[in-house]
Design a protein around this motif. Structure first.
Motif, PDB file in Angstrom:
ATOM      1  N   GLY A   1      -3.612 -28.685  -9.588  1.00  0.00           N
ATOM      2  CA  GLY A   1      -4.616 -27.965  -8.795  1.00  0.00           C
ATOM      3  C   GLY A   1      -4.492 -27.744  -7.477  1.00  0.00           C
ATOM      4  N   VAL A   2      -3.796 -28.780  -6.632  1.00  0.00           N
ATOM      5  CA  VAL A   2      -3.528 -28.601  -5.123  1.00  0.00           C
ATOM      6  C   VAL A   2      -2.473 -27.268  -4.837  1.00  0.00           C
ATOM      7  CG1 VAL A   2      -2.245 -29.733  -3.169  1.00  0.00           C
ATOM      8  CG2 VAL A   2      -3.886 -30.924  -4.560  1.00  0.00           C
ATOM      9  N   VAL A   3      -1.547 -27.340  -6.051  1.00  0.00           N
ATOM     10  CA  VAL A   3      -0.316 -26.077  -5.889  1.00  0.00           C
ATOM     11  C   VAL A   3      -0.913 -24.918  -6.402  1.00  0.00           C
ATOM     12  CG1 VAL A   3       1.673 -25.724  -7.163  1.00  0.00           C
ATOM     13  CG2 VAL A   3       1.370 -28.008  -6.331  1.00  0.00           C
ATOM     14  N   SER A   4      -2.006 -24.958  -7.216  1.00  0.00           N
ATOM     15  CA  SER A   4      -2.470 -23.711  -7.624  1.00  0.00           C
ATOM     16  C   SER A   4      -3.280 -22.936  -6.446  1.00  0.00           C
ATOM     17  CB  SER A   4      -3.348 -24.084  -8.752  1.00  0.00           C
ATOM     18  OG  SER A   4      -3.944 -22.656  -9.234  1.00  0.00           O
ATOM     19  N   THR A   5      -4.041 -23.794  -5.719  1.00  0.00           N
ATOM     20  CA  THR A   5      -5.134 -23.486  -4.810  1.00  0.00           C
ATOM     21  C   THR A   5      -4.148 -22.962  -3.663  1.00  0.00           C
ATOM     22  OG1 THR A   5      -6.630 -25.220  -5.287  1.00  0.00           O
ATOM     23  CG2 THR A   5      -6.437 -24.142  -2.794  1.00  0.00           C
ATOM     24  N   PHE A   6      -3.028 -23.627  -3.115  1.00  0.00           N
ATOM     25  CA  PHE A   6      -2.076 -23.077  -2.217  1.00  0.00           C
ATOM     26  C   PHE A   6      -1.571 -21.732  -2.675  1.00  0.00           C
ATOM     27  CE2 PHE A   6       2.299 -22.482  -1.047  1.00  0.00           C
ATOM     28  CZ  PHE A   6       2.231 -22.291   0.330  1.00  0.00           C
TER      29      PHE A   6
END
Length: 254
Positions: free
Chosen positions: A177-182
């Motif tokens: 989720g963190v990587v996707s948001t970035f």
């Protein structure tokens, strides 16, 4: 090293490490290894499921002596460490929401797929004249038919038992989720990936990761990894980024 991290990311990594040490060393020393699985998350209709597992499983990782071992927690924390700057971009409150909602989204999508699998096996059993729900309720545990039919029934029953008795654990969904948001906020940012000798745009990395996760999850060719949990985390991260992006006055690197 930890002192340079934003506070929430630092605390999340520390909690993951502490939980890993406790569950892999102290609980085994106290001869209570079953508590390891109490904190992992099970299929919601499993007799092993407890509501708190949806949260605690985000801080659990593969046992040191089994499966990927230390590499599971190492790679998750390494990725989280490298994307810790996102906390400064989003702010602490949003980052915390992102981490936990992505983990919850990972659990939901993974178990939607597990539910589809269970229902598929149950329908196959019905065509063989056997009701799996009667089996689990204790009403009917008698397998009937030819030797081959009984063998097929047992295989399908074992497939369902494996689903409801296998725990989901790890921060991978939250980290995705963190990587996707970035990647959604900064789609053209170039990323250096381990073992890849060239940089890749964040949006291309995200697309590739989701596609390969869907492929492996659907094919079952890498059954030891919860690929649909990764997709679930990525979907939540993408949605939250779309909601937040217009409110972030940040430079989008090219």
């Amino acid at each position: 090293m930890f002192n340079n991290l934003p506070p929430l990311t630092r605390n999340i990594i520390i909690i993951n490490i502490i939980v890993y040490i406790i569950t892999n060393f102290f609980l085994y020393a106290l001869q209570k290894p079953e508590l390891y699985y109490v904190l992992s998350a099970y299929y919601p209709f499993s007799p092993f499921f407890k509501s708190w597992q949806i949260i605690t499983s985000m801080f659990m990782h593969a046992p040191i002596a089994g499966g990927p071992g230390l590499m599971h927690i190492f790679f998750n924390m390494f990725i989280l460490y490298n994307f810790s700057f996102l906390e400064n971009i989003l702010g602490g409150k949003r980052f915390l929401i992102l981490y936990f909602l992505s983990g919850i989204g990972a659990y939901i999508l993974f178990n939607v797929w597990e539910f589809i699998q269970v229902e598929m096996f149950a329908r196959q059993l019905e065509r063989l004249g056997f009701n799996i729900y009667d089996y689990f309720s204790g009403t009917n545990k008698q397998l009937k038919g030819s030797a081959q039919e009984i063998k097929n029934q047992q295989t399908l029953i074992n497939n369902i038992i494996k689903i409801i008795s296998s725990p989901l654990l790890g921060a991978s969904g939250a980290v995705f989720g963190v990587v996707s948001t970035f990647a959604t906020i900064f789609p053209n940012a170039r990323m250096g990936i381990l073992f890849i000798p060239f940089q890749i745009k964040a949006k291309h990395f995200l697309i590739f990761s989701v596609v390969i996760s869907i492929y492996f999850g659907y094919s079952g060719s890498d059954s030891g990894t919860a690929h649909f949990a990764h997709v679930g985390g990525a979907v939540v991260g993408f949605i939250l980024a779309k909601i937040w992006k217009k409110h972030l006055n940040r430079f989008n690197p090219q």
